[in-house]
Design an enzyme around this catalytic site. Structure first.
Site, PDB file in Angstrom:
ATOM      1  CG  HIS A 148      -2.235   0.723   0.927  1.00  0.00           C
ATOM      2  ND1 HIS A 148      -2.298   2.056   0.564  1.00  0.00           N
ATOM      3  CD2 HIS A 148      -3.521   0.292   0.954  1.00  0.00           C
ATOM      4  CE1 HIS A 148      -3.558   2.405   0.393  1.00  0.00           C
ATOM      5  NE2 HIS A 148      -4.324   1.353   0.610  1.00  0.00           N
ATOM      6  NE  ARG A 197      -3.928   2.490   4.283  1.00  0.00           N
ATOM      7  CZ  ARG A 197      -3.969   3.582   3.536  1.00  0.00           C
ATOM      8  NH1 ARG A 197      -3.021   4.516   3.672  1.00  0.00           N
ATOM      9  NH2 ARG A 197      -4.936   3.740   2.652  1.00  0.00           N
ATOM     10  CD  GLU A 213      -5.345  -0.431   6.861  1.00  0.00           C
ATOM     11  OE1 GLU A 213      -5.267   0.364   5.916  1.00  0.00           O
ATOM     12  OE2 GLU A 213      -5.895  -1.548   6.773  1.00  0.00           O
ATOM     13  NE  ARG A 271      -7.547   5.102   6.749  1.00  0.00           N
ATOM     14  CZ  ARG A 271      -7.334   4.143   5.845  1.00  0.00           C
ATOM     15  NH1 ARG A 271      -7.847   4.262   4.636  1.00  0.00           N
ATOM     16  NH2 ARG A 271      -6.626   3.084   6.160  1.00  0.00           N
TER      17      ARG A 271
END
Length: 362
Positions: A148, A197, A213, A271
């Site tokens: 990623h 990530r 992540e 997030r």
């Protein structure tokens, strides 16, 4: 002074949004929506070394666009994700997720597919004007790989890849004449629940910062001078306030990490998986060699961040950084001053899938 930034979308229809930031009036304004191929929305974009081209991770393709001015952007080429025979098939969930442009000759572009059938990295040559030209190499990771994020060392001799799905950090050596890659090795993430990530490297070449992540933490590595492999220092920093993951298990996903222009500060975001929970942005002070001195703050972001919550520090000053969101669709400008973060401008863009990462044009 007015500055221009470009931003893409997670979902169709494809478009590149040019936003103007006035650092005196402290305003953000949409000045152009450039239509691009409908089924090629850009979930991650970057410039070439001369800022004459935009390269995009565009669903089933890697794409390039010629920039004449902030409001004159034209599609040049798109190349399908490659490596596995099923990667480009419309029947699979494989999609282009990230790409990295070399800053030194031969200026290749390095792309990563994600989800299933993503066990190969895709390398593209460019023409004399910087447009994507040919898929020159598909180098192998693992069948269960999902890269990623990637970063070069300061000399662009070694490439480091964060493998979210296989829970590894990979090291490849770049051939200085062809730009193609050969495997050096890989290391496992410290915990099976980490899932790297994103990676960022200090300009000294001595420190690698790995964002986990699922682990929702920032792990610090040093680079072994002989093997060039990253070595875990056992230093980690939280990207979600301690205890929140106990209250809300599996509700947070950390996102990206970037150094400020001076290299004195490091910013990282997380997030949440629900509109009822905010994401977070963290700031760290970094010494001249690249060691993190302390975590300065861990502030809530306005929303969950959606797929995004991507921070983008200004490339010529530590003063400004953007934050993009696709839960509600906006871009914000923050001022970093005396080690405090203050929001100075906000712009809503209510378009499907807006907004992915912002890149600073001028």
């Amino acid at each position: 002074m007015r500055h221009h930034l470009m931003i893409g979308t997670w979902t169709p229809p494809g478009a590149i949004f040019t936003v103007e930031f006035d650092d005196e009036a402290l305003t953000l304004k949409l000045i152009k929506r450039t239509t691009i191929p409908h089924d090629q929305p850009i979930s991650w974009m970057t410039f070439d070394h001369a800022k004459k081209n935009i390269y995009g991770a565009s669903m089933k393709t890697f794409s390039s666009y010629t920039i004449t001015s902030p409001t004159e952007i034209a599609h040049y080429a798109s190349h399908p994700v490659a490596g596995h025979a099923q990667a480009a098939s419309p029947q699979t969930n494989t999609r282009a997720i990230f790409l990295l442009a070399a800053k030194s000759p031969p200026y290749n572009v390095y792309g990563n597919p994600f989800y299933d059938y993503a066990g190969f990295g895709n390398v593209f040559s460019v023409n004399e004007f910087g447009g994507l030209e040919t898929n020159v190499q598909n180098y192998e990771y693992l069948p269960n790989t999902g890269i990623h994020g990637m970063v070069f060392d300061p000399t662009e001799s070694y490439l480091y890849s964060a493998d979210l799905r296989a829970n590894k950090i990979w090291t490849h050596k770049k051939d200085s004449s062809t730009g193609q890659l050969t495997l050096v090795g890989s290391v496992e993430a410290p915990l099976p629940t980490d899932h790297p990530r994103w990676v960022e490297m200090h300009s000294s070449g001595k420190y690698l910062y790995v964002l986990m992540e699922a682990g929702n933490r920032l792990a610090v590595y040093v680079i072994d001078e002989l093997s060039h492999l990253p070595v875990f220092t056992h230093m980690t920093y939280p990207l979600v306030p301690p205890g929140m993951e106990s209250f809300y298990p599996k509700m947070y996903r950390s996102d990206v990490v970037f150094l400020s222009q001076s290299g004195k500060y490091l910013f990282a975001t997380a997030r949440s998986n629900s509109p009822s929970l905010t994401g977070y942005i963290a700031a760290f002070s970094v010494n001249a060699v690249g060691a993190i001195e302390r975590q300065i703050c861990l502030n809530p972001t306005p929303t969950s961040g959606g797929h995004s919550n991507a921070v983008s520090p200004c490339p010529w000053s530590d003063e400004w950084l953007t934050l993009t969101d696709d839960e509600k669709g906006f871009v914000e400008m923050y001022r970093w001053n005396e080690e405090f973060l203050g929001r100075v401008a906000h712009l809503d863009i209510k378009e499907p899938g807006f907004g992915m990462n912002a890149i600073w044009y001028d």
